[in-house]
Design a protein around this motif. Structure first.
Motif, PDB file in Angstrom:
ATOM      1  N   GLY A  97      27.921  53.641  44.059  1.00 37.83           N
ATOM      2  CA  GLY A  97      28.965  53.301  43.105  1.00 37.83           C
ATOM      3  C   GLY A  97      28.505  52.364  42.010  1.00 37.83           C
ATOM      4  O   GLY A  97      27.316  52.086  41.859  1.00 37.83           O
ATOM      5  N   LYS A  98      29.482  51.888  41.251  1.00 34.36           N
ATOM      6  CA  LYS A  98      29.248  50.947  40.159  1.00 34.36           C
ATOM      7  C   LYS A  98      29.192  49.541  40.733  1.00 34.36           C
ATOM      8  O   LYS A  98      30.113  49.109  41.431  1.00 34.36           O
ATOM      9  CB  LYS A  98      30.391  51.005  39.144  1.00 34.36           C
ATOM     10  N   ILE A  99      28.149  48.812  40.418  1.00 31.13           N
ATOM     11  CA  ILE A  99      28.041  47.426  40.866  1.00 31.13           C
ATOM     12  C   ILE A  99      28.552  46.523  39.754  1.00 31.13           C
ATOM     13  O   ILE A  99      28.063  46.573  38.620  1.00 31.13           O
ATOM     14  CB  ILE A  99      26.594  47.065  41.256  1.00 31.13           C
ATOM     15  N   VAL A 100      29.560  45.724  40.086  1.00 34.81           N
ATOM     16  CA  VAL A 100      30.218  44.849  39.123  1.00 34.81           C
ATOM     17  C   VAL A 100      30.008  43.398  39.540  1.00 34.81           C
ATOM     18  O   VAL A 100      30.386  42.996  40.647  1.00 34.81           O
ATOM     19  CB  VAL A 100      31.734  45.152  39.040  1.00 34.81           C
ATOM     20  N   TYR A 101      29.397  42.637  38.647  1.00 37.40           N
ATOM     21  CA  TYR A 101      29.161  41.210  38.867  1.00 37.40           C
ATOM     22  C   TYR A 101      30.345  40.439  38.297  1.00 37.40           C
ATOM     23  O   TYR A 101      30.595  40.466  37.094  1.00 37.40           O
ATOM     24  CB  TYR A 101      27.849  40.807  38.213  1.00 37.40           C
ATOM     25  N   LEU A 102      31.072  39.750  39.169  1.00 36.62           N
ATOM     26  CA  LEU A 102      32.154  38.866  38.742  1.00 36.62           C
ATOM     27  C   LEU A 102      31.530  37.503  38.468  1.00 36.62           C
ATOM     28  O   LEU A 102      31.199  36.762  39.392  1.00 36.62           O
ATOM     29  CB  LEU A 102      33.235  38.778  39.821  1.00 36.62           C
ATOM     30  N   GLY A 157      44.556  37.870  35.050  1.00 32.02           N
ATOM     31  CA  GLY A 157      43.645  37.960  33.914  1.00 32.02           C
ATOM     32  C   GLY A 157      42.295  38.528  34.329  1.00 32.02           C
ATOM     33  O   GLY A 157      41.680  39.322  33.603  1.00 32.02           O
ATOM     34  N   ALA A 158      41.827  38.127  35.499  1.00 32.96           N
ATOM     35  CA  ALA A 158      40.555  38.636  36.022  1.00 32.96           C
ATOM     36  C   ALA A 158      40.656  40.128  36.318  1.00 32.96           C
ATOM     37  O   ALA A 158      39.759  40.904  35.975  1.00 32.96           O
ATOM     38  CB  ALA A 158      40.163  37.866  37.288  1.00 32.96           C
ATOM     39  N   LEU A 159      41.758  40.530  36.922  1.00 32.66           N
ATOM     40  CA  LEU A 159      41.970  41.947  37.236  1.00 32.66           C
ATOM     41  C   LEU A 159      42.036  42.778  35.954  1.00 32.66           C
ATOM     42  O   LEU A 159      41.444  43.859  35.871  1.00 32.66           O
ATOM     43  CB  LEU A 159      43.246  42.103  38.064  1.00 32.66           C
ATOM     44  N   SER A 160      42.705  42.276  34.946  1.00 31.88           N
ATOM     45  CA  SER A 160      42.795  42.985  33.661  1.00 31.88           C
ATOM     46  C   SER A 160      41.423  43.102  33.005  1.00 31.88           C
ATOM     47  O   SER A 160      41.065  44.168  32.485  1.00 31.88           O
ATOM     48  CB  SER A 160      43.759  42.256  32.712  1.00 31.88           C
ATOM     49  N   ALA A 161      40.650  42.012  33.015  1.00 32.99           N
ATOM     50  CA  ALA A 161      39.306  42.035  32.415  1.00 32.99           C
ATOM     51  C   ALA A 161      38.412  43.037  33.151  1.00 32.99           C
ATOM     52  O   ALA A 161      37.660  43.789  32.520  1.00 32.99           O
ATOM     53  CB  ALA A 161      38.695  40.642  32.447  1.00 32.99           C
ATOM     54  N   LEU A 162      38.506  43.058  34.460  1.00 33.85           N
ATOM     55  CA  LEU A 162      37.709  43.987  35.264  1.00 33.85           C
ATOM     56  C   LEU A 162      38.108  45.433  34.981  1.00 33.85           C
ATOM     57  O   LEU A 162      37.260  46.292  34.744  1.00 33.85           O
ATOM     58  CB  LEU A 162      37.871  43.663  36.755  1.00 33.85           C
ATOM     59  N   THR A 163      39.387  45.704  34.970  1.00 39.75           N
ATOM     60  CA  THR A 163      39.882  47.060  34.699  1.00 39.75           C
ATOM     61  C   THR A 163      39.437  47.528  33.320  1.00 39.75           C
ATOM     62  O   THR A 163      38.991  48.670  33.156  1.00 39.75           O
ATOM     63  CB  THR A 163      41.427  47.099  34.820  1.00 39.75           C
ATOM     64  N   GLU A 164      39.525  46.657  32.334  1.00 38.89           N
ATOM     65  CA  GLU A 164      39.114  46.997  30.970  1.00 38.89           C
ATOM     66  C   GLU A 164      37.626  47.343  30.915  1.00 38.89           C
ATOM     67  O   GLU A 164      37.230  48.338  30.300  1.00 38.89           O
ATOM     68  CB  GLU A 164      39.422  45.820  30.038  1.00 38.89           C
ATOM     69  N   LYS A 165      36.791  46.544  31.585  1.00 40.11           N
ATOM     70  CA  LYS A 165      35.342  46.812  31.599  1.00 40.11           C
ATOM     71  C   LYS A 165      35.043  48.146  32.275  1.00 40.11           C
ATOM     72  O   LYS A 165      34.186  48.896  31.821  1.00 40.11           O
ATOM     73  CB  LYS A 165      34.589  45.692  32.324  1.00 40.11           C
ATOM     74  N   LEU A 166      35.734  48.443  33.363  1.00 39.63           N
ATOM     75  CA  LEU A 166      35.519  49.715  34.067  1.00 39.63           C
ATOM     76  C   LEU A 166      35.909  50.896  33.177  1.00 39.63           C
ATOM     77  O   LEU A 166      35.232  51.921  33.166  1.00 39.63           O
ATOM     78  CB  LEU A 166      36.308  49.746  35.379  1.00 39.63           C
ATOM     79  N   GLU A 167      36.982  50.745  32.433  1.00 39.16           N
ATOM     80  CA  GLU A 167      37.426  51.824  31.541  1.00 39.16           C
ATOM     81  C   GLU A 167      36.444  52.025  30.383  1.00 39.16           C
ATOM     82  O   GLU A 167      36.295  53.143  29.881  1.00 39.16           O
ATOM     83  CB  GLU A 167      38.822  51.524  31.001  1.00 39.16           C
TER      84      GLU A 167
END
Length: 172
Positions: A97-102, A157-167
């Motif tokens: 999958g996609k690896i996402v660094y928070l 805000g974190a969830l929104s930023a993450l969702t935006e980056k994934l999109e």
């Protein structure tokens, strides 16, 4: 060719991988897996007890085995902060999958955390939290497909930023 459809969250302890991961999974209709919980279930002990009783190197070996063995589809996987020390685990997760660094700054993380040892953070004797942060940051950045900066963001805000980056990166 796009990777498998899992989203793997990496980052320092206190970055919100488990909290944000659960919410993201719910939003996407995905399953949620917390690899720290898998370790505790397998070993029948808390992370801090494993480190205390078996030592840091054995804990890291166990963590790598567990993460390298995760089989999931359409899942959000929250990993432990030290997952990046296990090359075999990171290779497996990267293929799945996609690896996402928070990413959070060290001062922001220090405000969130108190008892590192009680929390089961894999930190060598004599290192400060800042030392650990400086050691791990280049590894997180190396393995990440996507980096999401979370300083100053609440959970939503974190969830929104993450969702935006994934999109923005559907090709991954």
């Amino acid at each position: 060719m796009a990777k498998a459809d899992n989203i793997i969250l990496i980052g320092m302890p206190g970055a919100g991988k488990s909290t944000i991961g659960r919410l993201l999974a719910e939003r996407l209709g995905y399953a949620f897996t917390d690899s720290d919980n898998l370790i505790c279930e397998r070993e029948g002990r808390s992370l801090s007890r494993i480190i205390e009783e078996d030592g840091l190197e054995n804990f890291l070996r166990i963590e790598e085995e567990v993460n390298a063995g995760i089989q999931a589809e359409k899942s959000v996987i929250a990993t432990g902060g030290s997952v990046i020390y296990g090359a075999r685990a990171m290779e497996h997760l990267g293929k799945s999958g996609k690896i996402v660094y928070l990413r959070l700054s060290c001062p922001e993380l220090e405000r969130r955390l108190s008892d590192l040892r009680g929390r089961g953070v894999a930190i060598r004797e004599g290192l400060t939290f800042r030392d650990l942060y400086e050691e791990r940051t280049p590894l997180y950045e190396r393995y990440a497909d996507i980096i999401v900066d979370l300083d100053g963001k609440d959970t939503e805000g974190a969830l929104s930023a993450l969702t935006e980056k994934l999109e923005q990166r559907p090709e991954l």
